[in-house]
Design a protein around this motif. Structure first.
Motif, PDB file in Angstrom:
ATOM      1  N   ALA A 128      52.311  -1.712 -37.383  1.00  0.00           N
ATOM      2  CA  ALA A 128      50.974  -1.190 -37.136  1.00  0.00           C
ATOM      3  C   ALA A 128      51.054   0.226 -36.583  1.00  0.00           C
ATOM      4  N   ALA A 129      50.005   1.008 -36.835  1.00  0.00           N
ATOM      5  CA  ALA A 129      49.963   2.384 -36.326  1.00  0.00           C
ATOM      6  C   ALA A 129      50.029   2.404 -34.812  1.00  0.00           C
ATOM      7  N   ILE A 130      49.495   1.375 -34.194  1.00  0.00           N
ATOM      8  CA  ILE A 130      49.553   1.222 -32.739  1.00  0.00           C
ATOM      9  C   ILE A 130      50.396  -0.025 -32.462  1.00  0.00           C
ATOM     10  N   PRO A 131      51.669   0.146 -32.103  1.00  0.00           N
ATOM     11  CA  PRO A 131      52.611  -0.982 -32.036  1.00  0.00           C
ATOM     12  C   PRO A 131      52.164  -2.132 -31.155  1.00  0.00           C
ATOM     13  N   CYS A 132      51.413  -1.840 -30.087  1.00  0.00           N
ATOM     14  CA  CYS A 132      51.055  -2.895 -29.135  1.00  0.00           C
ATOM     15  C   CYS A 132      49.729  -3.563 -29.469  1.00  0.00           C
ATOM     16  N   GLU A 133      49.229  -3.341 -30.675  1.00  0.00           N
ATOM     17  CA  GLU A 133      47.909  -3.854 -31.057  1.00  0.00           C
ATOM     18  C   GLU A 133      47.747  -5.335 -30.734  1.00  0.00           C
ATOM     19  N   ALA A 134      48.741  -6.137 -31.058  1.00  0.00           N
ATOM     20  CA  ALA A 134      48.634  -7.580 -30.856  1.00  0.00           C
ATOM     21  C   ALA A 134      48.629  -7.966 -29.380  1.00  0.00           C
ATOM     22  N   PHE A 135      49.148  -7.074 -28.509  1.00  0.00           N
ATOM     23  CA  PHE A 135      49.272  -7.394 -27.090  1.00  0.00           C
ATOM     24  C   PHE A 135      48.120  -6.819 -26.257  1.00  0.00           C
ATOM     25  N   LEU A 136      47.297  -5.950 -26.846  1.00  0.00           N
ATOM     26  CA  LEU A 136      46.287  -5.225 -26.074  1.00  0.00           C
ATOM     27  C   LEU A 136      45.326  -6.116 -25.288  1.00  0.00           C
ATOM     28  N   PRO A 137      44.927  -7.285 -25.818  1.00  0.00           N
ATOM     29  CA  PRO A 137      44.011  -8.124 -25.029  1.00  0.00           C
ATOM     30  C   PRO A 137      44.569  -8.538 -23.677  1.00  0.00           C
ATOM     31  N   THR A 138      45.887  -8.484 -23.505  1.00  0.00           N
ATOM     32  CA  THR A 138      46.486  -8.885 -22.220  1.00  0.00           C
ATOM     33  C   THR A 138      46.558  -7.735 -21.224  1.00  0.00           C
ATOM     34  N   VAL A 139      46.218  -6.525 -21.661  1.00  0.00           N
ATOM     35  CA  VAL A 139      46.357  -5.345 -20.802  1.00  0.00           C
ATOM     36  C   VAL A 139      45.075  -5.124 -20.010  1.00  0.00           C
ATOM     37  N   PRO A 140      45.158  -5.021 -18.687  1.00  0.00           N
ATOM     38  CA  PRO A 140      43.961  -4.786 -17.871  1.00  0.00           C
ATOM     39  C   PRO A 140      43.272  -3.474 -18.246  1.00  0.00           C
ATOM     40  N   ALA A 141      41.951  -3.456 -18.165  1.00  0.00           N
ATOM     41  CA  ALA A 141      41.173  -2.260 -18.502  1.00  0.00           C
ATOM     42  C   ALA A 141      41.569  -1.075 -17.640  1.00  0.00           C
ATOM     43  N   ILE A 142      41.882  -1.316 -16.375  1.00  0.00           N
ATOM     44  CA  ILE A 142      42.233  -0.217 -15.477  1.00  0.00           C
ATOM     45  C   ILE A 142      43.534   0.458 -15.911  1.00  0.00           C
ATOM     46  N   THR A 143      44.446  -0.322 -16.508  1.00  0.00           N
ATOM     47  CA  THR A 143      45.707   0.247 -17.009  1.00  0.00           C
ATOM     48  C   THR A 143      45.438   1.171 -18.191  1.00  0.00           C
ATOM     49  N   LYS A 144      44.570   0.754 -19.083  1.00  0.00           N
ATOM     50  CA  LYS A 144      44.213   1.600 -20.227  1.00  0.00           C
ATOM     51  C   LYS A 144      43.544   2.888 -19.754  1.00  0.00           C
ATOM     52  N   THR A 145      42.625   2.747 -18.798  1.00  0.00           N
ATOM     53  CA  THR A 145      41.930   3.924 -18.272  1.00  0.00           C
ATOM     54  C   THR A 145      42.900   4.891 -17.625  1.00  0.00           C
ATOM     55  N   PHE A 146      43.820   4.360 -16.818  1.00  0.00           N
ATOM     56  CA  PHE A 146      44.816   5.207 -16.158  1.00  0.00           C
ATOM     57  C   PHE A 146      45.659   5.952 -17.182  1.00  0.00           C
ATOM     58  N   MET A 147      46.095   5.255 -18.234  1.00  0.00           N
ATOM     59  CA  MET A 147      46.951   5.885 -19.232  1.00  0.00           C
ATOM     60  C   MET A 147      46.195   6.962 -19.996  1.00  0.00           C
ATOM     61  N   LEU A 148      44.944   6.712 -20.331  1.00  0.00           N
ATOM     62  CA  LEU A 148      44.166   7.709 -21.060  1.00  0.00           C
ATOM     63  C   LEU A 148      43.926   8.959 -20.212  1.00  0.00           C
ATOM     64  N   GLU A 149      43.691   8.779 -18.927  1.00  0.00           N
ATOM     65  CA  GLU A 149      43.522   9.936 -18.040  1.00  0.00           C
ATOM     66  C   GLU A 149      44.824  10.720 -17.946  1.00  0.00           C
ATOM     67  N   ARG A 150      45.923   9.983 -17.896  1.00  0.00           N
ATOM     68  CA  ARG A 150      47.231  10.646 -17.806  1.00  0.00           C
ATOM     69  C   ARG A 150      47.543  11.456 -19.054  1.00  0.00           C
ATOM     70  N   VAL A 151      47.341  10.853 -20.226  1.00  0.00           N
ATOM     71  CA  VAL A 151      47.699  11.557 -21.459  1.00  0.00           C
ATOM     72  C   VAL A 151      46.726  12.691 -21.768  1.00  0.00           C
ATOM     73  N   LEU A 152      45.473  12.573 -21.293  1.00  0.00           N
ATOM     74  CA  LEU A 152      44.538  13.694 -21.441  1.00  0.00           C
ATOM     75  C   LEU A 152      45.067  14.904 -20.679  1.00  0.00           C
ATOM     76  N   LEU A 153      45.505  14.685 -19.445  1.00  0.00           N
ATOM     77  CA  LEU A 153      46.066  15.785 -18.652  1.00  0.00           C
ATOM     78  C   LEU A 153      47.339  16.320 -19.290  1.00  0.00           C
TER      79      LEU A 153
END
Length: 429
Positions: A128-153
């Motif tokens: 898949a284009a996003i390797p963790c696609e199948a695992f994403l439902p297990t990832v807390p929303a706050i972790t996704k938010t933190f990562m997106l803020e980090r990669v934006l910077l």
């Protein structure tokens, strides 16, 4: 198995440390795993361990197989004499320092959870284009938010660093720097290379001398871009060419660009590089002091208005020299203006902030991106289908950075989302 994964396991201590012993059956306690070394030499530095009753402070080196120590010539390299522990997956050889003393070895193969290893292998092998696609439902929303803020910077800092390099090569002149990155921005991906070449072939200091003379500004831009041919019959184009030839001789300008430098294929006429040049010409003439204006305290609507300038009379009716349009050519569209704010103005603010030590400008850049509408493309649509929000340009830029720098190269070990998935799969060996 890879050395990167070994380093990851070591960094987070994701292995069974109960009754831990070296390959030589010595009692081992990890006091401090150390810090990743990004330069030449051992992989981790400033680590601290206890072997039996002695505390050692130094470096840690990783190899999939212990025999790689010799294969990499560490036995004869004095930099590796400071290694206090050789962490390997398989211990298939004894390793020595330059003084022939043995290096303690820790083999992790039997100490790592099979679940953790399997999850890592699944991520690496995912098609898949996003390797963790199948695992994403297990990832807390706050972790996704933190990562997106980090990669934006990270994305902003990366763009800003390129601008700072241009700034240094431009004699520490911010106006010249902005001119160069603005021209690349006007290329809108398809013609970035052509506009970049034009910026090199036509220094801004020359345009500045004529920026209040719209005819000469157009003559310089269209002439150096290679769009003023000898065989023109239109009176206005002939006038532009005469002005250009005079100015080219006066300033000893380099050769003009070639037709091959420009792309027209699959572009609507409104997006032709010639149309962009006409819009750029009037922006130079009608909007002096680009740098101070765009780094000032303008609101979003004022920034949008800055770019809203109509081409001169001839170019409102022509999308190419001597090719009349069946529509009126006006100012840049709102979506194009937004791309310039995203790719030129926001990174410029961060570059200036870093050069002048004004961190408030970084916040200003972030607020600008948060105020802008989201971008749209197939990559962003894929993320949205997996539950990621894309409600602003800030989120778009974060998602693009996540996809390009982490998902596509499968750098899950460096990603907070990947770390969350791997951590959940970790169990005692």
């Amino acid at each position: 198995m890879t050395e990167d994964f070994l380093a990851y396991i070591w960094k987070f201590q994701y292995f069974n440390k109960e009754n831990l012993r070296t390959a030589g059956n010595e009692e081992l306690v990890v006091l401090k795993p150390g810090n990743l070394n990004t330069n030449a030499g051992p992989d981790f530095q400033q680590a601290s361990i206890r072997i039996n009753d002695i505390v050692w402070v130094g470096s840690v080196e990783f190899h999939v197989k212990a025999s790689n120590w010799q294969r990499h010539a560490h036995t004869t390299d004095g930099k590796y004499d400071q290694v206090i522990l050789h962490v390997v997956w398989e211990n298939d050889a004894t390793v020595l320092r330059t003084d022939q003393t043995p290096v303690p070895v820790l083999a992790l193969k039997e100490l790592v959870s099979p679940n953790l290893l399997q999850t890592y292998q699944n991520l690496k092998k995912a098609k898949a284009a996003i390797p963790c696609e199948a695992f994403l439902p297990t990832v807390p929303a706050i972790t996704k938010t933190f990562m997106l803020e980090r990669v934006l910077l990270e994305r902003l800092e990366e763009k800003a660093q390129r601008i700072r390099e241009i700034y240094r090569h431009s004699g520490n002149n911010w106006e010249e720097t902005l001119y160069k990155i603005m021209l690349v921005g006007f290329g809108f991906k398809i013609n970035q290379n052509g506009f970049s070449k034009l910026a090199q072939a036509l220094p801004f200091k020359i345009l500045q001398k004529h920026q209040y003379e719209s005819l000469q500004t157009e003559a310089l831009l269209f002439g150096q871009a290679g769009f003023l041919a000898e065989n023109h019959t239109d009176p206005y184009l002939l006038q532009l060419r005469r002005e250009y030839l005079f100015l080219k001789h006066k300033y000893d300008l380099p050769p003009a660009l070639q037709p091959s430098d420009w792309n027209f294929l699959r572009l609507r006429p409104a997006n032709f590089p010639t149309v962009r040049l006409s819009q750029l010409a009037v922006l130079i003439s009608a909007r002096p002091h680009w740098f101070s204006t765009l780094t000032g305290n303008l609101r979003l609507k004022e920034l949008e208005a800055f770019f809203k300038v109509n081409p001169s009379g001839y170019w409102q009716k022509h999308y190419m020299p001597e090719r009349e349009a069946n529509f009126k050519i006006g100012a840049l569209g709102k979506s194009s203006v937004h791309l310039l704010l995203i790719n030129v103005v926001a990174p410029l603010l961060v570059a200036y902030a870093r050069e002048m030590d004004q961190p408030a400008l970084v916040e200003k850049a972030l607020h600008l991106l948060e105020a802008l509408p989201p971008e749209k493309n197939h990559i962003l649509e894929a993320f949205q289908q997996m539950g990621f929000e894309n409600k602003s340009a800030a989120q778009s830029q974060g998602l693009l950075s996540l996809g390009q720098n982490y998902c596509q190269p499968v750098h899950c070990l460096q990603c907070a989302i990947g770390n969350s998935i791997l951590k959940r799969s970790k169990t005692a060996a």
